[in-house]
Design a protein around this motif. Structure first.
Motif, PDB file in Angstrom:
ATOM      1  N   ASP A   1       0.834  -1.204   0.000  1.00 38.72           N
ATOM      2  CA  ASP A   1       0.000   0.000   0.000  1.00 38.72           C
ATOM      3  C   ASP A   1       0.870   1.257   0.000  1.00 38.72           C
ATOM      4  O   ASP A   1       0.524   2.261  -0.646  1.00 38.72           O
ATOM      5  CB  ASP A   1      -0.909   0.009   1.230  1.00 38.72           C
ATOM      6  CG  ASP A   1      -1.966  -1.086   1.184  1.00 38.72           C
ATOM      7  OD1 ASP A   1      -2.241  -1.579   0.077  1.00 38.72           O
ATOM      8  OD2 ASP A   1      -2.504  -1.447   2.250  1.00 38.72           O
ATOM      9  N   PHE A   2       1.983   1.197   0.714  1.00 39.62           N
ATOM     10  CA  PHE A   2       2.896   2.347   0.746  1.00 39.62           C
ATOM     11  C   PHE A   2       3.452   2.622  -0.652  1.00 39.62           C
ATOM     12  O   PHE A   2       3.498   3.780  -1.096  1.00 39.62           O
ATOM     13  CB  PHE A   2       4.042   2.068   1.722  1.00 39.62           C
ATOM     14  CG  PHE A   2       5.116   3.125   1.729  1.00 39.62           C
ATOM     15  CD1 PHE A   2       4.966   4.290   2.478  1.00 39.62           C
ATOM     16  CD2 PHE A   2       6.272   2.970   0.973  1.00 39.62           C
ATOM     17  CE1 PHE A   2       5.952   5.274   2.477  1.00 39.62           C
ATOM     18  CE2 PHE A   2       7.258   3.943   0.964  1.00 39.62           C
ATOM     19  CZ  PHE A   2       7.097   5.102   1.715  1.00 39.62           C
ATOM     20  N   ALA A   3       3.883   1.558  -1.349  1.00 36.22           N
ATOM     21  CA  ALA A   3       4.440   1.724  -2.693  1.00 36.22           C
ATOM     22  C   ALA A   3       3.392   2.297  -3.650  1.00 36.22           C
ATOM     23  O   ALA A   3       3.675   3.220  -4.429  1.00 36.22           O
ATOM     24  CB  ALA A   3       4.967   0.393  -3.219  1.00 36.22           C
ATOM     25  N   MET A   4       2.172   1.769  -3.588  1.00 35.46           N
ATOM     26  CA  MET A   4       1.113   2.287  -4.452  1.00 35.46           C
ATOM     27  C   MET A   4       0.823   3.744  -4.126  1.00 35.46           C
ATOM     28  O   MET A   4       0.562   4.560  -5.031  1.00 35.46           O
ATOM     29  CB  MET A   4      -0.148   1.434  -4.286  1.00 35.46           C
ATOM     30  CG  MET A   4      -0.008   0.008  -4.798  1.00 35.46           C
ATOM     31  SD  MET A   4       0.283  -0.093  -6.597  1.00 35.46           S
ATOM     32  CE  MET A   4      -1.405  -0.019  -7.205  1.00 35.46           C
ATOM     33  N   GLY A   5       0.879   4.089  -2.839  1.00 35.93           N
ATOM     34  CA  GLY A   5       0.670   5.475  -2.443  1.00 35.93           C
ATOM     35  C   GLY A   5       1.763   6.393  -2.965  1.00 35.93           C
ATOM     36  O   GLY A   5       1.489   7.539  -3.358  1.00 35.93           O
ATOM     37  N   GLU A   6       2.997   5.899  -2.967  1.00 37.66           N
ATOM     38  CA  GLU A   6       4.100   6.687  -3.498  1.00 37.66           C
ATOM     39  C   GLU A   6       3.927   6.946  -4.988  1.00 37.66           C
ATOM     40  O   GLU A   6       4.147   8.058  -5.473  1.00 37.66           O
ATOM     41  CB  GLU A   6       5.431   5.966  -3.245  1.00 37.66           C
ATOM     42  CG  GLU A   6       5.971   6.119  -1.847  1.00 37.66           C
ATOM     43  CD  GLU A   6       6.291   7.567  -1.523  1.00 37.66           C
ATOM     44  OE1 GLU A   6       7.268   8.113  -2.090  1.00 37.66           O
ATOM     45  OE2 GLU A   6       5.552   8.163  -0.720  1.00 37.66           O
TER      46      GLU A   6
ATOM     47  N   GLY B   1      12.590   4.171   3.200  1.00 42.60           N
ATOM     48  CA  GLY B   1      13.272   5.213   2.438  1.00 42.60           C
ATOM     49  C   GLY B   1      13.820   4.673   1.130  1.00 42.60           C
ATOM     50  O   GLY B   1      13.722   5.322   0.084  1.00 42.60           O
ATOM     51  N   GLU B   2      14.379   3.467   1.189  1.00 35.97           N
ATOM     52  CA  GLU B   2      14.903   2.832  -0.020  1.00 35.97           C
ATOM     53  C   GLU B   2      13.774   2.508  -0.989  1.00 35.97           C
ATOM     54  O   GLU B   2      13.905   2.708  -2.206  1.00 35.97           O
ATOM     55  CB  GLU B   2      15.659   1.558   0.358  1.00 35.97           C
ATOM     56  CG  GLU B   2      16.354   0.875  -0.817  1.00 35.97           C
ATOM     57  CD  GLU B   2      17.063  -0.394  -0.422  1.00 35.97           C
ATOM     58  OE1 GLU B   2      18.114  -0.705  -1.012  1.00 35.97           O
ATOM     59  OE2 GLU B   2      16.565  -1.097   0.469  1.00 35.97           O
ATOM     60  N   LEU B   3      12.649   2.019  -0.457  1.00 37.27           N
ATOM     61  CA  LEU B   3      11.504   1.693  -1.308  1.00 37.27           C
ATOM     62  C   LEU B   3      10.939   2.946  -1.963  1.00 37.27           C
ATOM     63  O   LEU B   3      10.613   2.946  -3.159  1.00 37.27           O
ATOM     64  CB  LEU B   3      10.430   0.989  -0.478  1.00 37.27           C
ATOM     65  CG  LEU B   3       9.140   0.594  -1.206  1.00 37.27           C
ATOM     66  CD1 LEU B   3       9.438  -0.299  -2.388  1.00 37.27           C
ATOM     67  CD2 LEU B   3       8.184  -0.098  -0.229  1.00 37.27           C
ATOM     68  N   ALA B   4      10.839   4.032  -1.196  1.00 41.99           N
ATOM     69  CA  ALA B   4      10.337   5.290  -1.752  1.00 41.99           C
ATOM     70  C   ALA B   4      11.268   5.806  -2.837  1.00 41.99           C
ATOM     71  O   ALA B   4      10.823   6.298  -3.885  1.00 41.99           O
ATOM     72  CB  ALA B   4      10.192   6.328  -0.644  1.00 41.99           C
TER      73      ALA B   4
END
Length: 241
Positions: A53-58, A83-86
């Motif tokens: 969900d965080f990745a989709m939100g980014e 932070g790395e994923l963002a």
């Protein structure tokens, strides 16, 4: 930090991050006592569904759209800090544009340890012994360490063990097992190919392999290959020395 907070510099904004627990609590309390301090609570993200969900939100924040498969691949490839994923999300949008596909993520994550490890684990738990061995040898030949390879395989195996014999909808399984719906469905599906006895043997073999990889063997790559084959064959063949 305590001394600085007693006389902070003018026209300066200081950003501090506290990871929880008691360490650094005295400084945290001191900061909270400042008149112009702003505290932003950040809930810890533990579940893979939350990372997805965080990745989709980014991607949404960046004005881009990603397919569900692309987001899942990215989450698996960047299993470290958020932070790395963002940063990975921003980099892919910059290079691939506003519509992100699985091919885009594949190109962006090519060569990453996590990506290579989960490819091997996916092939092994799907029963594709030949594919798993080819992917394993490719990863090892490029310098990938056996330990993260084993970690990815154990992650998948533990998921299968947790979901073994479970019944219900994807949503209910995800809630009961603490997984993303797609992970729960995959774990239940993979578990149907195992017997309880063979799955227990694989869990034991995983512990033995970890010992071999951490100094118990002069040939850790061979030890890992044995375990990959054992998993790919769903424990139906005896361990070879």
């Amino acid at each position: 930090m305590k001394r600085y907070l007693e006389q902070p510099a003018d026209d300066t904004t200081l950003v501090l991050r506290h990871g929880g627990g008691q360490r650094g609590k005295a400084v945290l309390d001191q900061v909270r006592g400042l008149a112009d301090a702003i505290e932003i609570p950040c809930l810890e993200i533990k579940k893979d569904q939350d990372r997805y969900d965080f990745a989709m939100g980014e991607f949404h924040r960046l004005g881009a759209q990603a397919t569900p498969g692309a987001a899942r691949q990215l989450v698996l490839a960047y299993a470290g800090g958020l932070g790395e994923l963002a940063g990975a999300c921003a980099q892919i949008v910059e290079t691939a544009g506003a519509r992100i596909t699985e091919d885009d993520v594949e190109r962006a994550t090519e060569g990453r340890v996590e990506a290579s490890a989960f490819k091997v684990a996916d092939a092994a738990t799907a029963g594709k012994a030949a594919d798993a061995l080819v992917l394993l040898r490719q990863a090892l030949s490029t310098g990938t360490d056996p330990i993260p390879m084993l970690a990815a395989l154990n992650f998948k195996l533990r998921g299968i063990a947790r979901a073994y014999g479970a019944r219900g909808s994807a949503g209910q399984l995800a809630k009961d097992l603490g997984m993303a719906p797609w992970q729960a469905e995959r774990a239940v599906k993979d578990g149907r190919a195992w017997s309880e006895e063979h799955l227990a043997a694989a869990i034991d073999f995983a512990a033995e392999t970890e010992w071999l990889l951490k100094g118990g063997s002069r040939d850790p790559e061979y030890a890992l290959e044995r375990f990959v084959l054992f998993v790919a064959r769903r424990g139906r063949e005896p361990r070879r020395a």
